[in-house]
Structures are given as C-alpha cells and as structure tokens.
Enzyme design. Sequence first.
Site, PDB file in Angstrom:
ATOM      1  N   ARG A   1       0.832  -1.205   0.000  1.00  0.00           N
ATOM      2  CA  ARG A   1       0.000   0.000   0.000  1.00  0.00           C
ATOM      3  C   ARG A   1       0.869   1.259   0.000  1.00  0.00           C
ATOM      4  NH1 ARG A   1      -5.155  -0.191   1.385  1.00  0.00           N
ATOM      5  NH2 ARG A   1      -5.081   1.769   0.267  1.00  0.00           N
ATOM      6  N   HIS A   2       2.135   1.096   0.344  1.00  0.00           N
ATOM      7  CA  HIS A   2       3.046   2.249   0.381  1.00  0.00           C
ATOM      8  C   HIS A   2       3.584   2.478  -1.027  1.00  0.00           C
ATOM      9  CE1 HIS A   2       2.954   2.744   4.758  1.00  0.00           C
ATOM     10  NE2 HIS A   2       2.583   1.476   4.701  1.00  0.00           N
TER      11      HIS A   2
ATOM     12  N   GLY B   1       4.110 -16.239  -8.608  1.00  0.00           N
ATOM     13  CA  GLY B   1       3.465 -17.546  -8.499  1.00  0.00           C
ATOM     14  C   GLY B   1       2.921 -18.029  -9.829  1.00  0.00           C
ATOM     15  N   ARG B   2       3.010 -17.182 -10.865  1.00  0.00           N
ATOM     16  CA  ARG B   2       2.613 -17.628 -12.222  1.00  0.00           C
ATOM     17  C   ARG B   2       3.744 -18.388 -12.871  1.00  0.00           C
ATOM     18  NH1 ARG B   2       0.708 -13.320 -16.246  1.00  0.00           N
ATOM     19  NH2 ARG B   2      -0.100 -15.192 -17.250  1.00  0.00           N
TER      20      ARG B   2
ATOM     21  N   ARG C   1      -2.072 -22.298  -7.654  1.00  0.00           N
ATOM     22  CA  ARG C   1      -1.780 -21.480  -6.462  1.00  0.00           C
ATOM     23  C   ARG C   1      -3.031 -20.920  -5.783  1.00  0.00           C
ATOM     24  NH1 ARG C   1       0.210 -15.639  -8.778  1.00  0.00           N
ATOM     25  NH2 ARG C   1      -1.420 -15.403 -10.326  1.00  0.00           N
TER      26      ARG C   1
ATOM     27  N   ASN D   1      13.650   5.838  -0.972  1.00  0.00           N
ATOM     28  CA  ASN D   1      14.599   6.772  -0.366  1.00  0.00           C
ATOM     29  C   ASN D   1      14.287   6.978   1.114  1.00  0.00           C
ATOM     30  OD1 ASN D   1      12.763   9.042  -0.146  1.00  0.00           O
ATOM     31  ND2 ASN D   1      12.878   9.143  -2.391  1.00  0.00           N
TER      32      ASN D   1
ATOM     33  N   ARG E   1       4.366   2.147  10.450  1.00  0.00           N
ATOM     34  CA  ARG E   1       4.445   0.690  10.640  1.00  0.00           C
ATOM     35  C   ARG E   1       5.259   0.237  11.843  1.00  0.00           C
ATOM     36  NH1 ARG E   1      -0.057  -0.800   7.981  1.00  0.00           N
ATOM     37  NH2 ARG E   1      -0.056  -0.024   5.854  1.00  0.00           N
TER      38      ARG E   1
HETATM   39  C1  LIG Z   1      -2.854   1.255  11.320  1.00  0.00           C
HETATM   40  C2  LIG Z   1      -3.257   1.252   9.855  1.00  0.00           C
HETATM   41  C3  LIG Z   1      -4.478   0.725   9.487  1.00  0.00           C
HETATM   42  C4  LIG Z   1      -4.859   0.713   8.135  1.00  0.00           C
HETATM   43  N1  LIG Z   1      -6.075   0.185   7.813  1.00  0.00           N
HETATM   44  C5  LIG Z   1      -6.464   0.144   6.509  1.00  0.00           C
HETATM   45  C6  LIG Z   1      -7.724  -0.433   6.127  1.00  0.00           C
HETATM   46  O1  LIG Z   1      -8.483  -0.884   6.965  1.00  0.00           O
HETATM   47  N2  LIG Z   1      -8.033  -0.487   4.814  1.00  0.00           N
HETATM   48  C7  LIG Z   1      -7.217   0.027   3.839  1.00  0.00           C
HETATM   49  O2  LIG Z   1      -7.554  -0.028   2.664  1.00  0.00           O
HETATM   50  N3  LIG Z   1      -6.016   0.568   4.171  1.00  0.00           N
HETATM   51  C8  LIG Z   1      -5.614   0.638   5.465  1.00  0.00           C
HETATM   52  N4  LIG Z   1      -4.392   1.180   5.789  1.00  0.00           N
HETATM   53  C9  LIG Z   1      -3.505   1.652   4.714  1.00  0.00           C
HETATM   54  C10 LIG Z   1      -3.452   3.195   4.627  1.00  0.00           C
HETATM   55  O3  LIG Z   1      -4.724   3.728   4.270  1.00  0.00           O
HETATM   56  C11 LIG Z   1      -2.398   3.615   3.582  1.00  0.00           C
HETATM   57  O4  LIG Z   1      -2.791   3.135   2.313  1.00  0.00           O
HETATM   58  C12 LIG Z   1      -1.021   3.076   3.867  1.00  0.00           C
HETATM   59  O5  LIG Z   1      -0.695   3.273   5.220  1.00  0.00           O
HETATM   60  C13 LIG Z   1       0.015   3.762   2.980  1.00  0.00           C
HETATM   61  O6  LIG Z   1       0.184   5.077   3.437  1.00  0.00           O
HETATM   62  P1  LIG Z   1       0.488   6.297   2.444  1.00  0.00           P
HETATM   63  O7  LIG Z   1      -0.624   6.449   1.459  1.00  0.00           O
HETATM   64  O8  LIG Z   1       0.812   7.468   3.327  1.00  0.00           O
HETATM   65  O9  LIG Z   1       1.838   5.784   1.737  1.00  0.00           O
HETATM   66  P2  LIG Z   1       2.350   5.982   0.247  1.00  0.00           P
HETATM   67  O10 LIG Z   1       1.437   5.342  -0.723  1.00  0.00           O
HETATM   68  O11 LIG Z   1       3.786   5.512   0.256  1.00  0.00           O
HETATM   69  O12 LIG Z   1       2.308   7.521  -0.003  1.00  0.00           O
HETATM   70  C14 LIG Z   1       3.215   8.408   0.665  1.00  0.00           C
HETATM   71  C15 LIG Z   1       2.628   9.803   0.631  1.00  0.00           C
HETATM   72  O13 LIG Z   1       2.541  10.230  -0.730  1.00  0.00           O
HETATM   73  C16 LIG Z   1       1.327  10.984  -0.904  1.00  0.00           C
HETATM   74  N5  LIG Z   1       0.458  10.255  -1.851  1.00  0.00           N
HETATM   75  C17 LIG Z   1       0.722   9.062  -2.458  1.00  0.00           C
HETATM   76  N6  LIG Z   1      -0.259   8.754  -3.313  1.00  0.00           N
HETATM   77  C18 LIG Z   1      -1.165   9.746  -3.242  1.00  0.00           C
HETATM   78  C19 LIG Z   1      -2.402   9.998  -3.865  1.00  0.00           C
HETATM   79  N7  LIG Z   1      -2.932   9.166  -4.752  1.00  0.00           N
HETATM   80  N8  LIG Z   1      -3.069  11.110  -3.551  1.00  0.00           N
HETATM   81  C20 LIG Z   1      -2.569  12.007  -2.664  1.00  0.00           C
HETATM   82  N9  LIG Z   1      -1.390  11.835  -2.013  1.00  0.00           N
HETATM   83  C21 LIG Z   1      -0.712  10.722  -2.307  1.00  0.00           C
HETATM   84  C22 LIG Z   1       0.685  11.115   0.462  1.00  0.00           C
HETATM   85  O14 LIG Z   1       1.186  12.293   1.078  1.00  0.00           O
HETATM   86  C23 LIG Z   1       1.224   9.902   1.191  1.00  0.00           C
HETATM   87  O15 LIG Z   1       1.218  10.047   2.612  1.00  0.00           O
HETATM   88  C24 LIG Z   1      -3.984   1.215   7.136  1.00  0.00           C
HETATM   89  C25 LIG Z   1      -2.745   1.728   7.524  1.00  0.00           C
HETATM   90  C26 LIG Z   1      -2.365   1.751   8.851  1.00  0.00           C
HETATM   91  C27 LIG Z   1      -1.010   2.276   9.225  1.00  0.00           C
END
Ligand SMILES: Cc1cc2nc3c(=O)[nH]c(=O)nc-3n(C[C@H](O)[C@H](O)[C@H](O)COP(=O)(O)OP(=O)(O)OC[C@H]3O[C@@H](n4cnc5c(N)ncnc54)[C@H](O)[C@@H]3O)c2cc1C
Length: 211
Positions: free
Chosen positions: A65-66, A76-77, A145, A161, A172
């Site tokens: 998600r990051h 796995g393909r 799979r 970075n 995390r």
């Molecule tokens: C405790 C916890 C519980 C969570 N629970 C859930 C859940 O129940 N369901 C779920 O789906 N997810 C969940 N998440 C995931 C969360 O919503 C984020 O997707 C994840 O933590 C990645 O964070 P990020 O978007 O800041 O990181 P990155 O994707 O690495 O992005 C880094 C930064 O870049 C910017 N950025 C990146 N993309 C965009 C964009 N498209 N628009 C605007 N700014 C952007 C933002 O400033 C962002 O903070 C959870 C996360 C945590 C830590």
Amino acid sequence: VTVTFTDKIGVTLVDSMGGDESVVHAERKGLLNFLMTNRHASPFEHVTATFLVECPIFVVREVHRHRTFSYNEVSGRYSVLEPKFYIPNEDRPLQQIGKVGAYNFAPGTELQQEHTREQLTAAYTAAWGHYQFLLNQGVAKEVARMVLPVGIYTSFYMTGNLRNFLNFLVLRTSQDALYEIREMAFQIETKLRTVAPTCLDLWDENNRRGL
Ligand SMILES: Cc1cc2nc3c(=O)[nH]c(=O)nc-3n(C[C@H](O)[C@H](O)[C@H](O)COP(=O)(O)OP(=O)(O)OC[C@H]3O[C@@H](n4cnc5c(N)ncnc54)[C@H](O)[C@@H]3O)c2cc1C
C-alpha cells in the site's frame, strides 16, 4: 519436499546509496536537524536503500500500500512457490478486545495458542497437498496457487529513499500496526541506522515524526 513452519520475517539490506553526508553534503548535524524540524524533506530523498523481504502474503498486502517504493516480487505464475508458512510464536497477541478503531490486543491463552498452531498447521499442510496435486495433474501454476492461503511466504525487493522509509516507519512501527509488519519495520529501521545513523538519531529526537 518438507513443509516449513516459521515465525521469522526476513529483512536483508541488499544495497544502499548515500548516507548522512548525502543529505547535506557536509555532515553538519545542526543543518540536518534544521532540515528535519522544518520538514524541509527533499534532501532526505538523496539516500536510497534496497531491502529483500521474506514474509507471508498477508504482510505484503499491507507493505504494498506504500506506493512511493519500487517493488519486485517472486511470481506464483512462473515459479512453484516454496512450502514455507507462517505460524505466530507465543509473543504474538491472539486476543482482539474492544471496538473497531480502538482495539487492544492481549496474549493468547495456552489453549488458544495450541489451537492456533494446530489449526494453521493442518490448514497449511492440506493446502500444500492440494497445490502439489494440481501441479502433478498438469494444472498451470497460476491456477494451482489459488488453493494457497495468505500465510504462505513470498519474497520481494523494496527500493526507496530515506524520506519514504521514515514515513513508512512512522506508520508501521506504531503500536497500532499489525504485529508482523512491525517486526519487519523494526528490522528495516535497524538496518537503515547503519546507512544514515545521524539522520535516524535526529528522527528519534524529533519524536519520529513523518517528513
Ligand atoms: C494502522 C493502519 C491501518 C490501516 N487500515 C487500513 C484499512 O483498513 N483499509 C485500507 O484499505 N487501508 C488501510 N491502511 C492503509 C493506509 O490507508 C495507507 O494506504 C497506507 O498506510 C500507505 O500510506 P500512504 O498512502 O501514506 O503511503 P504511500 O502510498 O507511500 O504515499 C506516501 C505519501 O505520498 C502521498 N500520496 C501518495 N499517493 C497519493 C495519492 N494518490 N493522492 C494524494 N497523495 C498521495 C501522500 O502524502 C502519502 O502520505 C492502514 C494503515 C495503517 C497504518
């Protein structure tokens, strides 16, 4: 083939470029601190690192998600997956108490621990058997799979970075994060300290805030 059950999450620092001196090109702690406290964040993008992570699929779901990292994962393909599955150890909390958004986690009772180990082992062993059966029948890896659970291990490279990594660590290593992703994040943190020790110390001194 022996099926392996483990509680270990593997994190290896494969490569890195730059360090504290790349952020300011001068190794001046005062300036680093100024950049960090004022969230003048882009200089921290000049330090990069690549990690090889070995963990269960349910952990990867959260890591990926990051979006600011670059990832490459075993497929796995194209490859037969390794028979390696995650079983939590006794330190991993098993009880989820409270309401959504305000959960507390508590250790499992001995019986819960025993049942968890027993049921996971049974499910993993059965799933691995079904996977092997389908492969032996000539069914494509990408279809076979589908019987495998999210507790199976995979591995992937993750490059980013220092700014990305610190933001990742804020979320995390937090107490709210999934136990297994915290395990992974703390290993990343320890290894990043060898790459940019002053930056990581200053990050601690600044209450581990995001950049
Ligand atoms: C405790 C916890 C519980 C969570 N629970 C859930 C859940 O129940 N369901 C779920 O789906 N997810 C969940 N998440 C995931 C969360 O919503 C984020 O997707 C994840 O933590 C990645 O964070 P990020 O978007 O800041 O990181 P990155 O994707 O690495 O992005 C880094 C930064 O870049 C910017 N950025 C990146 N993309 C965009 C964009 N498209 N628009 C605007 N700014 C952007 C933002 O400033 C962002 O903070 C959870 C996360 C945590 C830590």
